[in-house]
Each structure stands twice: as C-alpha cells, then as structure tokens.
Scaffold this motif. Structure first.
Motif, PDB file in Angstrom:
ATOM      1  N   GLY A 127       0.781  -1.291  -0.061  1.00 12.76           N
ATOM      2  CA  GLY A 127      -0.086  -0.022   0.184  1.00 12.76           C
ATOM      3  C   GLY A 127       0.681   1.470  -0.066  1.00 12.76           C
ATOM      4  N   ILE A 128       1.860   1.308   0.491  1.00  9.32           N
ATOM      5  CA  ILE A 128       2.874   2.476   0.776  1.00  9.32           C
ATOM      6  C   ILE A 128       3.980   2.173  -0.195  1.00  9.32           C
ATOM      7  CG2 ILE A 128       4.319   3.849   1.950  1.00  9.32           C
ATOM      8  CD1 ILE A 128       1.399   4.384   2.631  1.00  9.32           C
ATOM      9  N   SER A 129       4.816   0.895   0.008  1.00  9.12           N
ATOM     10  CA  SER A 129       6.067   0.475  -0.738  1.00  9.12           C
ATOM     11  C   SER A 129       5.996  -1.026  -0.713  1.00  9.12           C
ATOM     12  CB  SER A 129       7.100   1.010  -0.318  1.00  9.12           C
ATOM     13  OG  SER A 129       8.484   0.452  -0.824  1.00  9.12           O
ATOM     14  N   TYR A 130       6.254  -1.619  -1.858  1.00  9.35           N
ATOM     15  CA  TYR A 130       6.402  -3.142  -1.959  1.00  9.35           C
ATOM     16  C   TYR A 130       7.723  -3.559  -1.303  1.00  9.35           C
ATOM     17  CZ  TYR A 130      10.694  -4.927  -4.670  1.00  9.35           C
ATOM     18  OH  TYR A 130      11.852  -5.057  -5.094  1.00  9.35           O
ATOM     19  N   SER A 131       8.800  -2.688  -0.854  1.00  4.69           N
ATOM     20  CA  SER A 131       9.850  -3.237  -0.302  1.00  4.69           C
ATOM     21  C   SER A 131      10.275  -1.897   0.444  1.00  4.69           C
ATOM     22  CB  SER A 131      11.011  -3.570  -1.248  1.00  4.69           C
ATOM     23  OG  SER A 131      12.117  -3.864  -0.673  1.00  4.69           O
ATOM     24  N   ASN A 132      10.643  -2.112   1.765  1.00  2.00           N
ATOM     25  CA  ASN A 132      11.302  -1.008   2.593  1.00  2.00           C
ATOM     26  C   ASN A 132      12.675  -1.609   3.347  1.00  2.00           C
ATOM     27  OD1 ASN A 132      11.363   1.199   4.419  1.00  2.00           O
ATOM     28  ND2 ASN A 132      10.756  -0.115   6.002  1.00  2.00           N
ATOM     29  N   SER A 133      13.661  -0.891   3.035  1.00  2.00           N
ATOM     30  CA  SER A 133      14.915  -1.146   3.925  1.00  2.00           C
ATOM     31  C   SER A 133      15.422  -0.080   4.773  1.00  2.00           C
ATOM     32  CB  SER A 133      16.089  -1.258   2.564  1.00  2.00           C
ATOM     33  OG  SER A 133      15.693  -2.352   1.638  1.00  2.00           O
ATOM     34  N   ARG A 134      14.464   0.940   4.934  1.00  2.00           N
ATOM     35  CA  ARG A 134      14.902   2.016   5.460  1.00  2.00           C
ATOM     36  C   ARG A 134      13.934   2.426   6.633  1.00  2.00           C
ATOM     37  NH1 ARG A 134      19.703   1.033   5.819  1.00  2.00           N
ATOM     38  NH2 ARG A 134      21.104   2.019   4.311  1.00  2.00           N
ATOM     39  N   LEU A 135      13.098   3.749   6.296  1.00  4.05           N
ATOM     40  CA  LEU A 135      12.115   4.125   7.219  1.00  4.05           C
ATOM     41  C   LEU A 135      10.799   4.376   6.636  1.00  4.05           C
ATOM     42  CD1 LEU A 135      11.428   5.237  10.203  1.00  4.05           C
ATOM     43  CD2 LEU A 135      12.271   7.474   9.442  1.00  4.05           C
ATOM     44  N   ILE A 136       9.747   4.111   7.198  1.00  2.00           N
ATOM     45  CA  ILE A 136       8.248   4.385   6.849  1.00  2.00           C
ATOM     46  C   ILE A 136       7.576   5.075   8.257  1.00  2.00           C
ATOM     47  CG2 ILE A 136       6.136   3.871   5.764  1.00  2.00           C
ATOM     48  CD1 ILE A 136       7.379   1.807   4.102  1.00  2.00           C
ATOM     49  N   ARG A 137       7.370   6.325   8.362  1.00  2.00           N
ATOM     50  CA  ARG A 137       6.744   6.830   9.635  1.00  2.00           C
ATOM     51  C   ARG A 137       5.392   7.637   9.278  1.00  2.00           C
ATOM     52  NH1 ARG A 137      11.326   9.371  12.158  1.00  2.00           N
ATOM     53  NH2 ARG A 137      11.153   7.691  13.469  1.00  2.00           N
ATOM     54  N   ASN A 158       9.637  -6.234   4.283  1.00  2.00           N
ATOM     55  CA  ASN A 158      10.360  -5.335   5.160  1.00  2.00           C
ATOM     56  C   ASN A 158      11.602  -6.002   5.458  1.00  2.00           C
ATOM     57  OD1 ASN A 158      10.383  -2.706   6.675  1.00  2.00           O
ATOM     58  ND2 ASN A 158      10.337  -3.917   8.428  1.00  2.00           N
ATOM     59  N   SER A 159      12.665  -5.301   4.963  1.00  2.00           N
ATOM     60  CA  SER A 159      14.091  -5.913   4.983  1.00  2.00           C
ATOM     61  C   SER A 159      14.434  -5.979   6.542  1.00  2.00           C
ATOM     62  CB  SER A 159      15.172  -5.263   4.272  1.00  2.00           C
ATOM     63  OG  SER A 159      14.703  -5.418   2.696  1.00  2.00           O
ATOM     64  N   PRO A 160      15.250  -7.025   7.025  1.00  2.00           N
ATOM     65  CA  PRO A 160      15.707  -6.752   8.402  1.00  2.00           C
ATOM     66  C   PRO A 160      16.950  -5.923   8.409  1.00  2.00           C
ATOM     67  CG  PRO A 160      16.333  -8.896   7.306  1.00  2.00           C
ATOM     68  CD  PRO A 160      15.291  -8.282   6.311  1.00  2.00           C
ATOM     69  N   GLY A 161      17.366  -5.640   9.767  1.00  2.00           N
ATOM     70  CA  GLY A 161      18.372  -4.712  10.003  1.00  2.00           C
ATOM     71  C   GLY A 161      17.939  -3.281  10.129  1.00  2.00           C
ATOM     72  N   ASP A 162      18.458  -2.306   9.378  1.00  2.00           N
ATOM     73  CA  ASP A 162      18.043  -1.097   9.795  1.00  2.00           C
ATOM     74  C   ASP A 162      16.877  -0.556   9.540  1.00  2.00           C
ATOM     75  OD1 ASP A 162      20.739  -0.587  10.957  1.00  2.00           O
ATOM     76  OD2 ASP A 162      21.460   0.177   8.807  1.00  2.00           O
ATOM     77  N   SER A 163      15.811  -1.268   8.754  1.00  2.00           N
ATOM     78  CA  SER A 163      14.450  -0.857   8.596  1.00  2.00           C
ATOM     79  C   SER A 163      13.527  -0.678   9.603  1.00  2.00           C
ATOM     80  CB  SER A 163      13.931  -1.705   7.543  1.00  2.00           C
ATOM     81  OG  SER A 163      13.726  -3.102   7.921  1.00  2.00           O
TER      82      SER A 163
END
Length: 186
Positions: A127-137, A158-163
């Motif tokens: 709905g917002i992004s198919y893939s996230n590796s950082r920040l959605i707020r 949603n990628s593990p780590g810094d996301s």
C-alpha cells in the motif's frame, strides 16, 4: 536544483506523461495538486523514476492518477534513496510485480504521507511501498490491493536490519490474494 510548484496542474486530455529520470534536488509541491496524470511504461513507472540520497519530494498532492506497467511501479517514485514527506495520492496502479502505492522500492524515508486507491498486480504489492529497507513513518493506506503473493497493507517485504515501520502507520481497506499459504493479522 530546487523546484517549487506554484499552481495546480491538470493533465486531463493530455498524452501519457514520461517519468522524470534520476532526481537529486528538492521538489516542493507547495501543497498544490497534479490531477489526471497517466503514466504507461514497462519498468520504473512513476512520476520520478529514482530519487537520489540527497533528493527531497515534499508537500505534493496527486489526484486521479493512473499508473500502468510491468515492474517497479508507484505513484511518486520507483526507487527512493531520498526523503519523501507530506505527500498525498489518490489513484490506481496496475502492474505485474514490485508495485507500491507511493514508492516501489524504499531505501530512504517516507513520512506523513497517504495513498488512497487501488493496487492490482501479481507479486510484491504494498500500500505504501512493496519493499522497505529504511524508514516509513506516520503513513496511511486506504483502498484495495489485489494480487497473488507477497502482499502487504503498508509493505510486502520489510528488510531486516536498519529498516523500520513506525507504529503510527495506518491501513484501511481490503487486501486479497490467491496464495493459499497467506494470512492476515487483525
């Protein structure tokens, strides 16, 4: 460069829009509206194909947009390394895979933004992004998503780590998929 939208734009009756390639500056929509935008391409289909790390898109509204293509589709940015803030989109997006309401692949930040509409495809739909590796707020999705595999109201992957996905994000709508192993949590 830095750009400011100084009035509303209406693309009704105009030919399909060609996406802006790599963007490194600041685009301030100044809370103006771009209406009736149609974009049809194969790959990286969105208003901006790629927003670089120092790029910013803010205070922009898109209404009654239609996006159609193969993969990496979204309303604002196909691949985001930069910052998207205070953007509001109403429309429909139809693709095969890697489709997001605002951004296809987020490697930057998306905040205080909304997508309302319909997303249709096969795999990797969010709905917002198919893939996230950082920040959605503080983002909001309202509408419907229909596809086969890897579908999420905010993000599919949603990628593990810094996301991170902030707890203030919100989903309202219908998400349907054909994968018999899928599930939904209330």
């Amino acid at each position: 460069g830095n750009y400011v939208l100084i009035k509303d734009l209406d693309f009704r009756g105009k030919p399909a829009f060609t996406p802006i390639n790599t963007f490194t500056g600041t685009f301030n929509g100044n809370n103006h509206i771009i209406r009736n935008l149609i974009i049809n391409h194969d790959r990286k289909v969105s208003l901006f194909k790629q927003l670089e790390e120092n790029g910013v898109i803010a205070n922009l509204r898109l209404e009654d947009i239609e996006i159609e293509g193969d993969n990496l589709l979204a309303s604002l940015v196909a691949v985001n390394y930069g910052k998207i803030d205070n953007c509001y989109v109403i429309g429909s997006i139809k693709g095969k895979r890697e489709v997001g309401g605002l951004v296809a692949c987020n490697i930057g930040s998306i905040s205080n933004s909304i997508f309302k509409g319909k997303i249709t495809g096969c795999n990797n739909l969010g709905g917002i992004s198919y893939s996230n590796s950082r920040l959605i707020r503080s983002c909001y999705f309202e509408g419907s998503i229909k596809g086969n595999n890897y579908i999420g109201g905010l993000v599919a992957i949603n990628s593990p780590g810094d996301s991170a996905i902030d707890s203030s994000d919100y989903i309202k709508g219908i998400i349907s998929f054909n994968n018999p192993n899928g599930w939904v949590i209330d």
